[in-house]
Motif scaffolding. Structure first.
Motif, mmCIF file in Angstrom:
data_model
loop_
_atom_site.group_PDB
_atom_site.id
_atom_site.type_symbol
_atom_site.label_atom_id
_atom_site.label_comp_id
_atom_site.label_asym_id
_atom_site.label_seq_id
_atom_site.Cartn_x
_atom_site.Cartn_y
_atom_site.Cartn_z
ATOM 1 N N GLY A 243 -6.502 1.990 -9.919
ATOM 2 C CA GLY A 243 -6.410 3.113 -8.941
ATOM 3 C C GLY A 243 -5.685 4.126 -9.728
ATOM 4 N N GLU A 244 -5.712 5.495 -9.203
ATOM 5 C CA GLU A 244 -4.985 6.552 -9.957
ATOM 6 C C GLU A 244 -3.366 6.277 -9.979
ATOM 7 O OE1 GLU A 244 -6.091 9.432 -11.743
ATOM 8 O OE2 GLU A 244 -8.115 8.467 -11.206
ATOM 9 N N THR A 245 -3.036 5.575 -8.889
ATOM 10 C CA THR A 245 -1.497 5.123 -8.629
ATOM 11 C C THR A 245 -1.513 3.840 -8.404
ATOM 12 O OG1 THR A 245 -1.599 6.022 -6.376
ATOM 13 C CG2 THR A 245 -0.957 7.715 -7.792
ATOM 14 N N PRO A 246 -0.406 3.127 -8.475
ATOM 15 C CA PRO A 246 -0.194 1.776 -7.981
ATOM 16 C C PRO A 246 -0.544 1.750 -6.279
ATOM 17 C CG PRO A 246 1.808 2.263 -9.226
ATOM 18 C CD PRO A 246 0.851 3.714 -9.170
ATOM 19 N N GLU A 247 -0.324 2.845 -5.660
ATOM 20 C CA GLU A 247 -0.202 2.725 -4.195
ATOM 21 C C GLU A 247 -1.756 2.811 -3.829
ATOM 22 O OE1 GLU A 247 1.690 4.875 -5.787
ATOM 23 O OE2 GLU A 247 3.535 4.492 -4.836
ATOM 24 N N GLU A 248 -2.697 3.619 -4.724
ATOM 25 C CA GLU A 248 -4.017 3.552 -4.419
ATOM 26 C C GLU A 248 -4.622 2.359 -4.743
ATOM 27 O OE1 GLU A 248 -6.004 7.328 -6.172
ATOM 28 O OE2 GLU A 248 -7.702 5.969 -6.499
ATOM 29 N N ALA A 249 -4.156 1.597 -5.987
ATOM 30 C CA ALA A 249 -4.536 0.398 -6.370
ATOM 31 C C ALA A 249 -4.552 -0.529 -5.158
ATOM 32 C CB ALA A 249 -4.010 -0.237 -7.844
#
Lengths: 263, 332
Positions: A243-249
């Motif tokens: 993901g673009e960010t850990p949150e998105e992942a």
């Protein structure tokens, strides 16, 4: 008050947790090169329990270790940590003993020492994972045995132990002399001070061989190793979710879990 | 050795019934007895346990020995040791199998030394050598890095078996067998170590052994408060929280929540490993899970070799987003 702690020297299980190989032909475990010998972790927990009792009530703590080619500086760490005396049972015949032979060997040394109130061992060694020597010593000496202790204290001349069980813990009391096997919940062995480590290297130690003990340890072996193999490994190919960010992942992982019907 | 015959199982009792491990042990016992062409017997030790004899027969035992005594209400090493010593000396089984439980790992080695024979704990494989008729006892060693197979020429050959290796046999209510009651003949003075109390630490949640989803945390969680977030995810998924040994040793979670070679062996449908590198000791306890998900900031963590899906990243950032998205996706 005399406490005996039995300590096994093993290849450092932290250092060897990956990269350990098996030679099935020679039926030998090959730990990665450079893996240092250490005191088996549960035995260190046992020593810590002994030293805590010494701190609280006063006691003479004797450490016994058996094997071949023992690394004396490693075992001397027990003296630096607070043990008073180190007895090494060292002999070419003391290599690769099974639990039965080891327990009988340690009992021979314990009987030479003669007096003891409490014997402490680790619940199992980090190499063989057999988990029997402590119980064996207790049975041979005909003293009560409490296994997998998370806490060891003295109370009114008795030993009071908390024992780890699957759904909680038990509180068990036994008259002394008694034997207790230590679990990791007791806590790590204290880190010795540098000056104590240096002093420990100069303290006298006792070394006893098979002849002096009058024991044919290898002849006592009762278990035959017939095969040694690599453990079966779980075969998976891990799909790394990005993901673009850990949150998105994290959110993508949830979508993937749902899609793969894992929930 | 000729006089030793048959296979005996020690049938552990939990809350008035035979727990899964006892049924699994029965399955192993039946198989070995059939391979030897000999009988299978089961031993029930406790207080008011005779009603379970038929269950043991239904699980494959030809004979059940019941030792019933109020002094045996709770497991106490010395009492049970004395009873089992008596039963084994009388019946002389070739093989004795127990479960690798708090009881089995305590009782088996002491019984072996008392009977001057041998034991192998935590077996993951048991078979009869067709040539020698000896029991091939396979167990993990070096923290699970290798598997050793042992034999012993001494009888009874005592072993404990790890749980969840295979599904327990289906009970057959029509199976016939014999029930024999044996006198415990306990001398209260023989009970040297006495149980003062048992403390249960099951925070009302799902038991780890029974959970179909486990959310497990490692050293990287860093605190007891960190585990609150894992609890939250577990509650959402109706699962249980587990941990690696370092996390339990730090008391971030109770010791009975430990998964691994010295903790519990679990096989849930889904194992979510968070900030847990996956030492072989830990993996031994969870590798048989149906699916494994890993969240770890170290792409080289061994857990990824065992996982089906993984995220490489800081759990503190990944987990809340994962949880919130799941909340959205899951029905009601």
């Amino acid at each position: 008050m005399r406490i005996i702690v039995c300590i096994k020297q093993v290849p450092d299980p932290q250092a060897s947790s990956s990269g350990t190989k098996v030679d099935p032909e020679a039926m030998r475990v090959i730990v990665p090169q450079g893996t240092p010998p250490v005191m088996s972790p549960y035995d260190e927990n046992a020593l810590e329990a002994a030293i805590r009792i010494k701190d609280a009530h006063g006691a003479r703590v004797t450490v016994i270790s058996a094997g071949r080619n023992l690394a004396k500086p490693v075992l001397r760490k027990s003296l630096a940590s607070g043990a008073d005396e180190l007895v090494l049972l060292e002999d070419a015949a003391f290599e690769k003993l099974d639990s039965y032979a080891t327990a009988h060997l340690l009992v021979a040394a314990i009987r030479e020492i003669g007096e003891y109130d409490l014997i402490l061992c680790g619940r199992q060694a980090a190499d063989t994972d057999a988990g029997q020597v402590g119980s064996g010593i207790a049975e041979i000496l005909k003293i009560p045995c409490i296994t997998a202790a998370s806490k060891v204290e003295l109370s009114d001349g008795k030993v009071l132990v908390e024992r780890v069980v699957s759904d909680g813990f038990e509180v068990i009391e036994a008259p002394m002399p008694a034997l207790v096997t230590a679990s990791s919940e007791i806590g790590d062995l204290r880190y010795p001070k540098l000056k104590d480590l240096q002093a420990a290297q100069k303290m006298p130690i006792t070394v006893r061989g098979a002849q002096a003990l009058g024991i044919d340890a290898a002849g006592l072996k009762r278990v035959n190793l017939v095969r040694l193999a690599e453990p079966p490994r779980r075969k998976t190919e891990c799909r790394i979710i990005g993901g673009e960010t850990p949150e998105e992942a994290g959110a993508n992982l949830a979508l993937k879990v749902k899609e793969a019907k894992l929930l | 050795m000729a006089e030793y015959k048959g296979v005996m199982t020690y049938c552990e009792i939990a809350e008035g019934s035979l727990p899964s491990i006892s049924r699994e042990v029965a399955g192993f016992g039946r198989k070995l007895a059939d391979d030897l062409g000999e009988e299978l017997c089961a031993v029930l030790v406790g207080s008011d346990v005779g009603n379970l004899a038929q269950d043991a027969i239904g699980l494959g035992a030809d004979t059940v020995y019941v030792v019933d005594d109020p002094l045996l209400k709770e497991y106490q090493t010395d009492a049970y040791l004395s009873v089992m010593e008596k039963v084994v000396r009388k019946m002389m089984p070739r093989i004795l199998i127990l479960g690798q439980t708090s009881v089995g790992r305590d009782l088996a080695p002491m019984l072996a030394f008392r009977l001057d024979t041998t034991a192998t704990l935590d077996c993951v494989g048991l078979a009869i050598d067709p040539g020698t008729k000896l029991l091939l006892q396979t167990k993990p060693v070096f923290g699970g890095n290798a598997q050793a197979t042992f034999t012993s020429d001494f009888c009874p050959q005592i072993v404990t078996v790890r749980d969840k290796l295979m599904p327990p046999p289906e009970p057959d209510a029509s199976k016939q067998g014999e029930v024999i009651t044996l006198d415990a003949g306990l001398d209260p003075a023989a009970i040297r170590a006495s149980l003062l109390k048992r403390v249960t630490e099951n925070e009302g949640g799902v038991r780890l052994e029974d959970a179909s989803i486990i959310v497990s945390g490692g050293r990287g969680i860093g605190s007891a408060e960190g585990f609150d977030q894992l609890q939250e995810l577990a509650a959402l998924l109706k699962g249980a929280v587990g941990a690696s040994r370092p996390a339990c040793d730090n008391r971030w979670l109770a010791p009975n929540r430990q998964v691994g070679i010295t903790g519990k062996i679990v096989n849930p449908d889904l194992y979510i490993a968070i900030a847990l590198s996956g030492s072989i000791q830990h993996l031994s306890g969870c590798a048989q899970s149906k699916s494994i998900i890993a969240i770890n900031k170290d792409p080289e963590a061994p857990i990824f070799n065992y996982a089906d899906f993984g995220v490489v990243g800081d759990w503190k950032k990944v987990l809340p987003a994962f949880r919130d998205k799941l909340k959205e996706l899951l029905p009601g």
